[in-house]
Design a protein around this motif. Structure first.
Motif, PDB file in Angstrom:
ATOM      1  N   VAL A 121       0.842  -1.202   0.000  1.00 23.18           N
ATOM      2  CA  VAL A 121       0.000   0.000   0.000  1.00 23.18           C
ATOM      3  C   VAL A 121       0.878   1.253   0.000  1.00 23.18           C
ATOM      4  O   VAL A 121       0.661   2.195  -0.791  1.00 23.18           O
ATOM      5  CB  VAL A 121      -0.942   0.007   1.228  1.00 23.18           C
ATOM      6  CG1 VAL A 121      -1.638   1.358   1.365  1.00 23.18           C
ATOM      7  CG2 VAL A 121      -1.969  -1.124   1.137  1.00 23.18           C
ATOM      8  N   LEU A 122       1.877   1.261   0.880  1.00 22.50           N
ATOM      9  CA  LEU A 122       2.772   2.431   0.954  1.00 22.50           C
ATOM     10  C   LEU A 122       3.615   2.555  -0.307  1.00 22.50           C
ATOM     11  O   LEU A 122       3.824   3.661  -0.834  1.00 22.50           O
ATOM     12  CB  LEU A 122       3.672   2.301   2.187  1.00 22.50           C
ATOM     13  CG  LEU A 122       2.944   2.245   3.538  1.00 22.50           C
ATOM     14  CD1 LEU A 122       3.891   1.807   4.650  1.00 22.50           C
ATOM     15  CD2 LEU A 122       2.322   3.602   3.874  1.00 22.50           C
TER      16      LEU A 122
ATOM     17  N   GLY B  76      -1.905  -2.011   7.281  1.00 22.60           N
ATOM     18  CA  GLY B  76      -1.906  -2.723   8.563  1.00 22.60           C
ATOM     19  C   GLY B  76      -0.542  -3.343   8.818  1.00 22.60           C
ATOM     20  O   GLY B  76       0.019  -3.985   7.934  1.00 22.60           O
ATOM     21  N   THR B  77      -0.014  -3.118  10.017  1.00 22.82           N
ATOM     22  CA  THR B  77       1.300  -3.642  10.423  1.00 22.82           C
ATOM     23  C   THR B  77       2.220  -3.865   9.219  1.00 22.82           C
ATOM     24  O   THR B  77       2.613  -4.995   8.884  1.00 22.82           O
ATOM     25  CB  THR B  77       1.172  -4.901  11.327  1.00 22.82           C
ATOM     26  OG1 THR B  77       2.487  -5.346  11.689  1.00 22.82           O
ATOM     27  CG2 THR B  77       0.329  -6.018  10.744  1.00 22.82           C
ATOM     28  N   PRO B  78       2.559  -2.767   8.545  1.00 23.25           N
ATOM     29  CA  PRO B  78       3.286  -2.888   7.279  1.00 23.25           C
ATOM     30  C   PRO B  78       4.722  -3.386   7.472  1.00 23.25           C
ATOM     31  O   PRO B  78       5.412  -2.971   8.392  1.00 23.25           O
ATOM     32  CB  PRO B  78       3.292  -1.455   6.730  1.00 23.25           C
ATOM     33  CG  PRO B  78       3.170  -0.588   7.939  1.00 23.25           C
ATOM     34  CD  PRO B  78       2.284  -1.352   8.887  1.00 23.25           C
ATOM     35  N   MET B  79       5.148  -4.265   6.556  1.00 21.12           N
ATOM     36  CA  MET B  79       6.568  -4.661   6.496  1.00 21.12           C
ATOM     37  C   MET B  79       7.329  -3.487   5.890  1.00 21.12           C
ATOM     38  O   MET B  79       7.820  -3.558   4.767  1.00 21.12           O
ATOM     39  CB  MET B  79       6.725  -5.883   5.595  1.00 21.12           C
ATOM     40  CG  MET B  79       6.466  -7.205   6.258  1.00 21.12           C
ATOM     41  SD  MET B  79       6.632  -8.561   5.043  1.00 21.12           S
ATOM     42  CE  MET B  79       8.396  -8.483   4.716  1.00 21.12           C
TER      43      MET B  79
ATOM     44  N   PRO C 135       9.392   0.904   2.619  1.00 17.77           N
ATOM     45  CA  PRO C 135       8.796   2.233   2.391  1.00 17.77           C
ATOM     46  C   PRO C 135       8.959   3.208   3.546  1.00 17.77           C
ATOM     47  O   PRO C 135       8.719   4.405   3.358  1.00 17.77           O
ATOM     48  CB  PRO C 135       7.323   1.919   2.097  1.00 17.77           C
ATOM     49  CG  PRO C 135       7.101   0.532   2.604  1.00 17.77           C
ATOM     50  CD  PRO C 135       8.413  -0.177   2.498  1.00 17.77           C
ATOM     51  N   VAL C 136       9.387   2.751   4.722  1.00 20.32           N
ATOM     52  CA  VAL C 136       9.608   3.709   5.808  1.00 20.32           C
ATOM     53  C   VAL C 136      10.657   4.741   5.406  1.00 20.32           C
ATOM     54  O   VAL C 136      10.683   5.841   5.962  1.00 20.32           O
ATOM     55  CB  VAL C 136       9.995   2.988   7.117  1.00 20.32           C
ATOM     56  CG1 VAL C 136      11.436   2.486   7.093  1.00 20.32           C
ATOM     57  CG2 VAL C 136       9.769   3.898   8.331  1.00 20.32           C
ATOM     58  N   TYR C 137      11.495   4.393   4.428  1.00 22.90           N
ATOM     59  CA  TYR C 137      12.530   5.329   3.984  1.00 22.90           C
ATOM     60  C   TYR C 137      12.059   6.233   2.839  1.00 22.90           C
ATOM     61  O   TYR C 137      12.852   6.992   2.280  1.00 22.90           O
ATOM     62  CB  TYR C 137      13.786   4.556   3.574  1.00 22.90           C
ATOM     63  CG  TYR C 137      14.367   3.755   4.726  1.00 22.90           C
ATOM     64  CD1 TYR C 137      14.961   4.403   5.799  1.00 22.90           C
ATOM     65  CD2 TYR C 137      14.283   2.363   4.747  1.00 22.90           C
ATOM     66  CE1 TYR C 137      15.465   3.689   6.877  1.00 22.90           C
ATOM     67  CE2 TYR C 137      14.788   1.638   5.820  1.00 22.90           C
ATOM     68  CZ  TYR C 137      15.371   2.299   6.880  1.00 22.90           C
ATOM     69  OH  TYR C 137      15.859   1.582   7.944  1.00 22.90           O
ATOM     70  N   GLY C 138      10.790   6.133   2.473  1.00 21.29           N
ATOM     71  CA  GLY C 138      10.272   6.944   1.379  1.00 21.29           C
ATOM     72  C   GLY C 138       9.788   8.315   1.828  1.00 21.29           C
ATOM     73  O   GLY C 138       9.649   8.589   3.024  1.00 21.29           O
TER      74      GLY C 138
ATOM     75  N   MET D   1       6.931  10.641   2.339  1.00 17.33           N
ATOM     76  CA  MET D   1       5.490  10.435   2.499  1.00 17.33           C
ATOM     77  C   MET D   1       4.679  11.719   2.408  1.00 17.33           C
ATOM     78  O   MET D   1       3.468  11.708   2.677  1.00 17.33           O
ATOM     79  CB  MET D   1       5.222   9.717   3.827  1.00 17.33           C
ATOM     80  CG  MET D   1       5.894   8.342   3.878  1.00 17.33           C
ATOM     81  SD  MET D   1       5.489   7.381   5.335  1.00 17.33           S
ATOM     82  CE  MET D   1       6.693   6.042   5.173  1.00 17.33           C
ATOM     83  N   ARG D   2       5.322  12.818   2.013  1.00 16.03           N
ATOM     84  CA  ARG D   2       4.558  14.055   1.867  1.00 16.03           C
ATOM     85  C   ARG D   2       3.472  13.880   0.806  1.00 16.03           C
ATOM     86  O   ARG D   2       3.717  13.279  -0.246  1.00 16.03           O
ATOM     87  CB  ARG D   2       5.491  15.203   1.484  1.00 16.03           C
ATOM     88  CG  ARG D   2       6.312  15.710   2.658  1.00 16.03           C
ATOM     89  CD  ARG D   2       7.319  16.740   2.208  1.00 16.03           C
ATOM     90  NE  ARG D   2       8.335  16.115   1.363  1.00 16.03           N
ATOM     91  CZ  ARG D   2       9.405  16.753   0.884  1.00 16.03           C
ATOM     92  NH1 ARG D   2       9.575  18.034   1.156  1.00 16.03           N
ATOM     93  NH2 ARG D   2      10.293  16.124   0.131  1.00 16.03           N
TER      94      ARG D   2
END
Lengths: 353, 353
Positions: free
Chosen positions: A204-205, A225-228, A275-278, A280-281
């Motif tokens: 999704v992200l 939900g609880t994304p990897m 995706p945590v390193y993407g 997100m703006r």
């Protein structure tokens, strides 16, 4: 005794360097914390049904580390056959029908509740299933879509994206984007939401990052939900909840191994895999779901913080005692209804405007 | 291998009883989970300043269990003297002044930022400090109020409520209610918020329960930070984060002992001591803050869920790697600014209407 009591300085909510003095390590001495063995009782303040899920033994296959796409598919197919047997009863309980199909060549399942209220008739949800990019092929990937359609009374398109050995990174994301773009032809994105759990939450992200890059309009809401969200093994709960989460169990377990097979040498820190390193703006409003025992608790709360730092309207739900993805394990558990009720309410607040 | 792989059934997001079969325990066999000893590295994805706080050794006084109000006060006074030394520098950094006073006989501190923007001039925040109902007497209880005033640019009244041996349950709550009622004489409650951390977070919730009972109007918003919402030792993170949280360390530590002294025999499950058991219908919008290593993570998320079940607009913030209340430890840590920024934004969205 008074000297010993000075340790309460750790509670002093102020001027830390002055108050702590020598107790604070310098940057060169960030030593790990040694935690002794312990026993965790089953939490008291959850439903009896959830207690049984929490009390289940650790996933006995947590450290089965297949090395090829072919091995994963063989195993996934065997598992899928068992999952599929359980789906007709759930569809009946939730009054949902499922039809296979394709959209621009990508396999999908159209999941339709018997009753769609008037305010949902112009809405469309897109579902991206989980399973470490290697599990839940075909119909076995529809269970979460069935719950969302049944509890939320939305029409859902569940994407049966390519997985190893049929496709490797970025095949899953490519397929998800194909379906999203196809849906854009008929549905205003402000009436659409995208949701999924675990690898599905990451997808999704990743879809939002890719859609931004391609200049597409974004959906009205998302529910990762609880994304990897970080497959580089960075994240505090990979350690604090190791051997505590009875589903994933360890950062060195099957899920990591499956993702490495899917990535096939691609940089795991690429935001299209972590995706945590993407950036997100501009992301749509997001609702995130996890549990206190979730190995991916940190993967989830770090995304929540990154979204908030990016100015995104993001809502975090953390369920007592739950390990990875257990909010979506059984439609008959009251906490499952609660979790999908939260997501439904979030979509209702954000879609259509 | 295929039999071993069947353990992946734990990931099957569906029809649990059918899928799990014998793996699910019956209700009479909810055995505890045995977790081996482990080492926790300092999380990578937090600021260097926060890393040093996370890497600090466990509070060496975590198991100092005073038994009388007099002993607690002696220890609290010694600690307070050290904390107070650090406050002038923080007030200067945050451009805040503090004046002692009373409201209807209760000791308070009026905490005023040098700059109050026009939209905050009719707003008033009430602060209830933490410290297990026994710590942070007098000016030493103002540090969080200074941060809120400084980061949020609000006028704050910080309540120096009675603690043992000067007062026992419900003295702290009585004093907080006296101040709240006095504030109601001059300020519209829709322009007021109440906030606090730990025992202060619990007191915020207890104030709402008491205000409902007394038929008072409720404030426009509340911010119970990592509330001591359950002092009966129920809550999953009392176990999962035992010896992980370097501040509270254990449910059998100093904080529990202090609360027992304050309660002086009163039922610990009374919602005015364990507000998670209270009726939260009609509560104002609430923002809750905690961390992944917080011993009170479950105390916090359980309140969040109870608020949501009661239909309250409640927002949850969970910070990576933080133990109990560490979001309010040092105003110079970027995560501290972030946490108070979230609370400020929440108040701005909810006060005044």
């Amino acid at each position: 005794m008074m000297r010993k009591f000075a340790g309460l300085r750790l509670l002093a909510c102020t001027a830390l360097a002055a108050a702590y003095g020598a107790a604070l390590p310098d940057d060169s001495a960030l030593a790990p914390l040694q935690v002794p063995a312990k026993n965790l009782p089953v939490p008291a303040d959850v439903s009896p049904e959830l207690q049984r899920i929490i009390a289940a033994p650790r996933n006995p296959a947590w450290n089965v580390l297949w090395k090829t796409g072919e091995e994963w598919r063989t195993a996934a197919n065997a598992r899928a056959a068992k999952t599929i047997q359980t789906l007709p009863a759930m569809r009946r309980r939730l009054h949902v029908t499922v039809q296979p199909g394709t959209m621009d060549g990508v396999r999908i399942y159209v999941v339709t509740p018997d009753v769609i209220p008037p305010e949902h008739r112009d809405k469309l949800l897109i579902h991206v299933h989980g399973g470490c990019y290697v599990l839940f092929p075909g119909e076995s990937g529809t269970s979460e879509a069935i719950m969302m359609a049944g509890f939320g009374h939305f029409k859902v398109i569940s994407i049966d994206y390519r997985m190893p050995p049929e496709g490797y990174f970025p095949a899953a994301l490519d397929d998800a984007m194909t379906v999203y773009k196809a849906a854009l032809k008929t549905t205003d994105p402000k009436n659409m939401a995208v949701f999924g759990t675990s690898a599905g939450g990451a997808l999704v992200l990743e879809m939002m990052l890719r859609a931004k890059r391609e200049g597409l309009r974004l959906p009205g809401a998302i529910a990762p939900g609880t994304p990897m969200s970080d497959v580089t093994k960075s994240g505090d709960s990979f350690y604090t909840n190791e051997m505590v989460d009875n589903v994933l169990v360890s950062r060195n377990g099957f899920c990591d191994a499956g993702t490495v097979v899917y990535a096939r040498g691609h940089d795991l820190k690429d935001p299209l895999l972590s995706p945590v390193y993407g950036d997100m703006r501009g992301f749509p409003p997001a609702i995130l779901t996890t549990g206190t025992r979730d190995l991916l608790l940190s993967n989830t709360v770090r995304v929540h913080r990154k979204l908030r730092e990016a100015g995104v309207d993001a809502q975090l739900e953390v369920y007592e005692g739950q390990s990875h993805a257990q909010y979506a394990f059984d439609d008959r558990v009251s906490e499952t209804k609660e979790a999908f009720g939260e997501i439904t309410g979030f979509f209702d607040r954000h879609l259509g405007h």
